[in-house]
Write a protein that holds these residues in place. Structure first.
Motif, mmCIF file in Angstrom:
data_model
loop_
_atom_site.group_PDB
_atom_site.id
_atom_site.type_symbol
_atom_site.label_atom_id
_atom_site.label_comp_id
_atom_site.label_asym_id
_atom_site.label_seq_id
_atom_site.Cartn_x
_atom_site.Cartn_y
_atom_site.Cartn_z
ATOM 1 N N MET A 1 0.834 -1.167 0.000
ATOM 2 C CA MET A 1 0.000 0.000 0.000
ATOM 3 C C MET A 1 0.883 1.237 0.000
ATOM 4 O O MET A 1 1.822 1.338 0.756
ATOM 5 N N LEU A 2 0.587 2.158 -0.886
ATOM 6 C CA LEU A 2 1.293 3.433 -0.942
ATOM 7 C C LEU A 2 0.275 4.517 -1.251
ATOM 8 O O LEU A 2 -0.396 4.466 -2.285
ATOM 9 N N LYS A 3 0.143 5.460 -0.328
ATOM 10 C CA LYS A 3 -0.739 6.608 -0.517
ATOM 11 C C LYS A 3 0.103 7.867 -0.390
ATOM 12 O O LYS A 3 0.959 7.939 0.485
ATOM 13 N N ILE A 4 -0.171 8.830 -1.274
ATOM 14 C CA ILE A 4 0.543 10.100 -1.213
ATOM 15 C C ILE A 4 -0.457 11.241 -1.072
ATOM 16 O O ILE A 4 -1.589 11.145 -1.537
ATOM 17 N N ALA A 5 -0.017 12.305 -0.418
ATOM 18 C CA ALA A 5 -0.820 13.527 -0.332
ATOM 19 C C ALA A 5 -0.303 14.455 -1.422
ATOM 20 O O ALA A 5 0.747 15.090 -1.279
ATOM 21 N N LEU A 6 -1.028 14.513 -2.533
ATOM 22 C CA LEU A 6 -0.669 15.354 -3.662
ATOM 23 C C LEU A 6 -1.138 16.767 -3.359
ATOM 24 O O LEU A 6 -2.318 16.987 -3.075
ATOM 25 N N THR A 7 -0.219 17.732 -3.390
ATOM 26 C CA THR A 7 -0.504 19.082 -2.909
ATOM 27 C C THR A 7 -0.187 20.126 -3.974
ATOM 28 O O THR A 7 0.821 20.030 -4.680
ATOM 29 N N PRO B 1 -0.882 2.059 -7.030
ATOM 30 C CA PRO B 1 -0.959 2.653 -8.357
ATOM 31 C C PRO B 1 -2.359 3.184 -8.654
ATOM 32 O O PRO B 1 -3.355 2.674 -8.139
ATOM 33 N N ALA B 2 -2.384 4.211 -9.480
ATOM 34 C CA ALA B 2 -3.635 4.849 -9.869
ATOM 35 C C ALA B 2 -3.705 4.904 -11.389
ATOM 36 O O ALA B 2 -2.674 4.902 -12.069
ATOM 37 N N THR B 3 -4.910 4.972 -11.889
ATOM 38 C CA THR B 3 -5.085 5.121 -13.335
ATOM 39 C C THR B 3 -4.790 6.573 -13.715
ATOM 40 O O THR B 3 -4.756 7.457 -12.856
ATOM 41 N N GLU B 4 -4.600 6.800 -15.002
ATOM 42 C CA GLU B 4 -4.380 8.171 -15.477
ATOM 43 C C GLU B 4 -5.564 9.063 -15.104
ATOM 44 O O GLU B 4 -5.376 10.222 -14.722
ATOM 45 N N ASP B 5 -6.770 8.520 -15.216
ATOM 46 C CA ASP B 5 -7.972 9.288 -14.861
ATOM 47 C C ASP B 5 -7.971 9.658 -13.383
ATOM 48 O O ASP B 5 -8.310 10.786 -13.019
ATOM 49 N N GLU B 6 -7.588 8.720 -12.518
ATOM 50 C CA GLU B 6 -7.546 9.001 -11.076
ATOM 51 C C GLU B 6 -6.511 10.078 -10.752
ATOM 52 O O GLU B 6 -6.751 10.949 -9.907
ATOM 53 N N ALA C 1 6.612 7.984 -12.589
ATOM 54 C CA ALA C 1 7.586 6.940 -12.245
ATOM 55 C C ALA C 1 7.194 6.260 -10.936
ATOM 56 O O ALA C 1 7.261 5.028 -10.829
ATOM 57 N N LEU C 2 6.769 7.041 -9.944
ATOM 58 C CA LEU C 2 6.339 6.478 -8.665
ATOM 59 C C LEU C 2 5.129 5.573 -8.853
ATOM 60 O O LEU C 2 5.034 4.500 -8.263
ATOM 61 N N ASN C 3 4.220 5.989 -9.705
ATOM 62 C CA ASN C 3 3.030 5.192 -9.997
ATOM 63 C C ASN C 3 3.410 3.869 -10.669
ATOM 64 O O ASN C 3 2.869 2.814 -10.338
ATOM 65 N N GLU C 4 4.371 3.917 -11.599
ATOM 66 C CA GLU C 4 4.830 2.696 -12.269
ATOM 67 C C GLU C 4 5.496 1.741 -11.273
ATOM 68 O O GLU C 4 5.289 0.521 -11.334
ATOM 69 N N LEU C 5 6.278 2.294 -10.355
ATOM 70 C CA LEU C 5 6.916 1.458 -9.326
ATOM 71 C C LEU C 5 5.868 0.819 -8.426
ATOM 72 O O LEU C 5 5.977 -0.362 -8.074
ATOM 73 N N ALA C 6 4.852 1.587 -8.060
ATOM 74 C CA ALA C 6 3.773 1.055 -7.229
ATOM 75 C C ALA C 6 3.035 -0.062 -7.965
ATOM 76 O O ALA C 6 2.635 -1.062 -7.357
ATOM 77 N N GLU C 7 2.877 0.087 -9.262
ATOM 78 C CA GLU C 7 2.219 -0.964 -10.060
ATOM 79 C C GLU C 7 3.082 -2.223 -10.122
ATOM 80 O O GLU C 7 2.575 -3.337 -9.986
#
Length: 171
Positions: free
Chosen positions: A1-7, A25-30, A69-75
């Motif tokens: 599990m990896l959650k980030i606070a995007l600010t 990981p999140a989709t492009e839409d998310e 890149a972070l999203n790809e690593l999470a995936e």
């Protein structure tokens, strides 16, 4: 599990903390929805990470990480089997690697994780029981004098490291 606070960086510089938690990981839409929710637009184009939550022991996420890149690593991490995820966490915890380095090591199989061993002493006992130090029957009564604590310490000198997931060796 990896959650980030995007600010929103622009709003932050103006004294407003506008963020949205995004699970990776999140989709492009998310990702686009999260950016929209914090007001990323033509006026406010920049964002940063103000906080993160993860169950990967030792993982560090920087403020200005590349989101894609972070999203790809999470995936990549999410696509691993549970035991491989444990290995990634152990490699990070033991050696201070970042997520990408740990994923590469685990995907190459360049590690050994003894998840059933909590300590180096446990590992020494386990390896001894498996016959890795020779024929235990031939040792006779000498077996009673083996110091597994010291043997475990010596294994530590050879690169074996205790982690919350077990003892790990990175090849």
């Amino acid at each position: 599990m990896l959650k980030i606070a995007l600010t929103n960086l622009g709003k932050y510089n103006e004294g407003y903390l506008i963020y949205k938690w995004l699970e990776l990981p999140a989709t492009e839409d998310e990702i686009e929805e999260a950016k929209e929710a914090i007001g990323i637009n033509e006026q406010y184009e920049e964002w940063f990470i103000t906080d993160y939550e993860t169950d990967i022991e030792g993982l560090k996420v920087g403020e200005y990480e590349d989101l894609e890149a972070l999203n790809e690593l999470a995936e990549r991490y999410e696509n691993l089997e549970d035991y491989e995820q444990d290995a990634v966490a152990a490699v990070i915890e033991a050696n201070g690697y970042d997520l990408e380095e740990a994923l590469d090591i685990v995907e190459r199989g360049a590690y050994t994780l003894y998840s059933h061993c909590d300590t180096l002493e446990d590992l020494a006992q386990s390896l001894f029981d498996d016959g890795c130090f020779g024929d235990t029957k031939a040792m006779g009564n000498l077996v009673n004098y083996i110091d597994f604590e010291r043997l475990g310490r010596d294994l530590g000198f050879d690169g074996y490291t205790e982690t919350s997931k077990g003892v790990v060796l990175v090849d």
